[in-house]
Design a protein around this motif. Sequence first.
Motif, PDB file in Angstrom:
ATOM      1  N   ILE A  67       5.550 -11.672  -4.600  1.00  0.00           N
ATOM      2  CA  ILE A  67       4.242 -11.184  -4.165  1.00  0.00           C
ATOM      3  C   ILE A  67       3.682 -10.287  -5.282  1.00  0.00           C
ATOM      4  N   PRO A  68       2.418 -10.462  -5.668  1.00  0.00           N
ATOM      5  CA  PRO A  68       1.888  -9.685  -6.790  1.00  0.00           C
ATOM      6  C   PRO A  68       1.698  -8.205  -6.473  1.00  0.00           C
ATOM      7  N   PHE A  69       2.108  -7.351  -7.403  1.00  0.00           N
ATOM      8  CA  PHE A  69       1.793  -5.930  -7.346  1.00  0.00           C
ATOM      9  C   PHE A  69       1.945  -5.383  -8.769  1.00  0.00           C
ATOM     10  N   ARG A  70       1.211  -4.322  -9.048  1.00  0.00           N
ATOM     11  CA  ARG A  70       1.260  -3.726 -10.381  1.00  0.00           C
ATOM     12  C   ARG A  70       2.047  -2.427 -10.317  1.00  0.00           C
ATOM     13  N   ILE A  71       2.999  -2.262 -11.220  1.00  0.00           N
ATOM     14  CA  ILE A  71       3.794  -1.038 -11.271  1.00  0.00           C
ATOM     15  C   ILE A  71       3.049   0.032 -12.062  1.00  0.00           C
ATOM     16  N   LEU A  72       2.856   1.184 -11.453  1.00  0.00           N
ATOM     17  CA  LEU A  72       2.214   2.315 -12.117  1.00  0.00           C
ATOM     18  C   LEU A  72       3.247   3.270 -12.715  1.00  0.00           C
ATOM     19  N   TYR A  73       4.419   3.339 -12.079  1.00  0.00           N
ATOM     20  CA  TYR A  73       5.482   4.239 -12.555  1.00  0.00           C
ATOM     21  C   TYR A  73       6.783   3.828 -11.884  1.00  0.00           C
ATOM     22  N   GLU A  74       7.881   3.994 -12.631  1.00  0.00           N
ATOM     23  CA  GLU A  74       9.190   3.731 -12.032  1.00  0.00           C
ATOM     24  C   GLU A  74      10.250   4.546 -12.751  1.00  0.00           C
ATOM     25  N   ASP A  75      11.153   5.134 -11.970  1.00  0.00           N
ATOM     26  CA  ASP A  75      12.366   5.737 -12.505  1.00  0.00           C
ATOM     27  C   ASP A  75      13.504   5.393 -11.558  1.00  0.00           C
ATOM     28  N   GLU A  76      14.644   6.031 -11.709  1.00  0.00           N
ATOM     29  CA  GLU A  76      15.787   5.663 -10.874  1.00  0.00           C
ATOM     30  C   GLU A  76      15.657   6.119  -9.431  1.00  0.00           C
ATOM     31  N   HIS A  77      14.611   6.910  -9.146  1.00  0.00           N
ATOM     32  CA  HIS A  77      14.430   7.451  -7.794  1.00  0.00           C
ATOM     33  C   HIS A  77      13.181   6.926  -7.090  1.00  0.00           C
ATOM     34  N   LEU A  78      12.174   6.523  -7.859  1.00  0.00           N
ATOM     35  CA  LEU A  78      10.853   6.212  -7.310  1.00  0.00           C
ATOM     36  C   LEU A  78      10.276   4.935  -7.906  1.00  0.00           C
ATOM     37  N   LEU A  79       9.467   4.255  -7.096  1.00  0.00           N
ATOM     38  CA  LEU A  79       8.635   3.158  -7.574  1.00  0.00           C
ATOM     39  C   LEU A  79       7.224   3.408  -7.043  1.00  0.00           C
ATOM     40  N   ILE A  80       6.264   3.501  -7.956  1.00  0.00           N
ATOM     41  CA  ILE A  80       4.859   3.702  -7.582  1.00  0.00           C
ATOM     42  C   ILE A  80       4.099   2.449  -7.958  1.00  0.00           C
ATOM     43  N   VAL A  81       3.427   1.829  -6.990  1.00  0.00           N
ATOM     44  CA  VAL A  81       2.745   0.568  -7.257  1.00  0.00           C
ATOM     45  C   VAL A  81       1.279   0.643  -6.858  1.00  0.00           C
ATOM     46  N   ASN A  82       0.520  -0.305  -7.391  1.00  0.00           N
ATOM     47  CA  ASN A  82      -0.884  -0.483  -7.038  1.00  0.00           C
ATOM     48  C   ASN A  82      -0.963  -1.725  -6.169  1.00  0.00           C
ATOM     49  N   LYS A  83      -1.141  -1.526  -4.872  1.00  0.00           N
ATOM     50  CA  LYS A  83      -1.179  -2.639  -3.914  1.00  0.00           C
ATOM     51  C   LYS A  83      -2.542  -3.329  -3.949  1.00  0.00           C
ATOM     52  N   GLU A  84      -2.519  -4.650  -3.940  1.00  0.00           N
ATOM     53  CA  GLU A  84      -3.761  -5.407  -3.862  1.00  0.00           C
ATOM     54  C   GLU A  84      -4.283  -5.412  -2.426  1.00  0.00           C
ATOM     55  N   ALA A  85      -5.585  -5.550  -2.280  1.00  0.00           N
ATOM     56  CA  ALA A  85      -6.178  -5.691  -0.951  1.00  0.00           C
ATOM     57  C   ALA A  85      -5.706  -6.992  -0.327  1.00  0.00           C
TER      58      ALA A  85
ATOM     59  N   GLN B 295      -4.001  -3.059   5.574  1.00  0.00           N
ATOM     60  CA  GLN B 295      -3.880  -4.339   4.873  1.00  0.00           C
ATOM     61  C   GLN B 295      -5.010  -4.539   3.859  1.00  0.00           C
ATOM     62  N   GLU B 296      -6.238  -4.213   4.237  1.00  0.00           N
ATOM     63  CA  GLU B 296      -7.381  -4.465   3.364  1.00  0.00           C
ATOM     64  C   GLU B 296      -7.699  -3.307   2.417  1.00  0.00           C
ATOM     65  N   THR B 297      -6.899  -2.261   2.422  1.00  0.00           N
ATOM     66  CA  THR B 297      -7.093  -1.147   1.503  1.00  0.00           C
ATOM     67  C   THR B 297      -6.190  -1.333   0.293  1.00  0.00           C
ATOM     68  N   SER B 298      -6.762  -1.221  -0.887  1.00  0.00           N
ATOM     69  CA  SER B 298      -5.996  -1.358  -2.119  1.00  0.00           C
ATOM     70  C   SER B 298      -5.585   0.023  -2.628  1.00  0.00           C
ATOM     71  N   GLY B 299      -4.676   0.047  -3.624  1.00  0.00           N
ATOM     72  CA  GLY B 299      -4.399   1.297  -4.304  1.00  0.00           C
ATOM     73  C   GLY B 299      -2.962   1.770  -4.324  1.00  0.00           C
ATOM     74  N   VAL B 300      -2.800   3.068  -4.650  1.00  0.00           N
ATOM     75  CA  VAL B 300      -1.496   3.663  -4.941  1.00  0.00           C
ATOM     76  C   VAL B 300      -0.649   3.802  -3.685  1.00  0.00           C
ATOM     77  N   ILE B 301       0.610   3.396  -3.816  1.00  0.00           N
ATOM     78  CA  ILE B 301       1.555   3.611  -2.730  1.00  0.00           C
ATOM     79  C   ILE B 301       2.921   3.948  -3.337  1.00  0.00           C
ATOM     80  N   ALA B 302       3.617   4.917  -2.727  1.00  0.00           N
ATOM     81  CA  ALA B 302       4.909   5.388  -3.232  1.00  0.00           C
ATOM     82  C   ALA B 302       6.050   4.780  -2.421  1.00  0.00           C
ATOM     83  N   ILE B 303       7.089   4.333  -3.132  1.00  0.00           N
ATOM     84  CA  ILE B 303       8.268   3.739  -2.503  1.00  0.00           C
ATOM     85  C   ILE B 303       9.496   4.503  -2.981  1.00  0.00           C
ATOM     86  N   ALA B 304      10.249   5.054  -2.041  1.00  0.00           N
ATOM     87  CA  ALA B 304      11.460   5.809  -2.375  1.00  0.00           C
ATOM     88  C   ALA B 304      12.636   4.851  -2.521  1.00  0.00           C
TER      89      ALA B 304
END
Length: 338
Positions: free
Chosen positions: A82-100, A140-149
């Motif tokens: 599934i497409p998503f763009r990575i904005l930041y990643e380290d060993e603790h966090l993944l920050i992505v830009n979710k598509e609408a 679902q229809e909102t795009s943008g930054v989301i944090a994943i632990a």
Amino acid sequence: MSEYYPPISYTVPPSEDGWLLKTILQKRLHVSRKLQSRLKLTEQGITVNGQRVYISVPVRDGDVVEIRMEKEISDDILPEPIPFRILYEDEHLLIVNKEAGIIVHPTHGHYTGTLANGVVHYWRDKGEAFRFRAVHRLDQETSGVIAIAKNPYVHQHISEQMIANEVDKRYLALVHGVPSPEEGEVDGPIDRDPEEPHRRIVTPDGYPSLTRYQVVEAYGSSSSLVQLKLETGRTHQIRVHMTSIGCPLIGDKLYRHPVYRMLPPEEEGAPETVLPQGLTPSERTVVLLDHSISRQALHAWELSFQHPVTRERMTFQAPLPPDMTRLIGEAKQHELDQ
């Protein structure tokens, strides 16, 4: 022997010589009671200088306290590209830009095609093992930054920051009209609409809800780009609050502009040529702008919080998506045509 994620460490300073280990865990590493109980049952969950000890023992100046969490995977989530763009990643966090159009986590009736499916696929391809833990969600229809632990410790810490209102979430929205004043706040309690339970409304008996806004750019009087900051996190909060002040989001099919009350249901999606002739130019612009985007024009633009491990304040931004950029062009053209 279990496999563990990299340890989270703390070196005891001279001023804390003699403190109990459980005090260090609570006051310096900020380990929740739930996670502490889980770590105590793990072979290398809690160590001092590499040795497993009871949390009731005192620590000494220079001791290295470490916590380790066992590696996990999301067995219930099917890996899927599934497409998503990575904005930041380290060993603790993944920050992505979710598509609408993409749901964050599998739900009843939506077991595939979600962001979680895509992230699990990404981790599997890298040979990494993490359990999908979204710290917050977007519609679902909102795009943008989301944090994943990537582990329960990080998830716990960011969640606590959210409860303490220490996470700064800013959105960009394109709305009908121009809010007045151009900078202010909407302080309106929100609850379910008793007539349509899937909708929310501002009501005196609702839950306290506060949204701060600022107009970034106005396109005549017909539409504007607005930056919004959530002080609370109610369902549909931005959409409900902006509708309550007469500036519904462009493209929003649930919280619609009042002009649609004048249109027969079969004509709501009709092209310009068959719209009722009685519409004013500004009312016609409302309908045309709504036709220019397939979802509500809302984008989670910026997310800021303290990194749970490094303690550094971090800010992540996602650029405005193409559909909203095109919509701005349409809004500017309608401004010139009026």
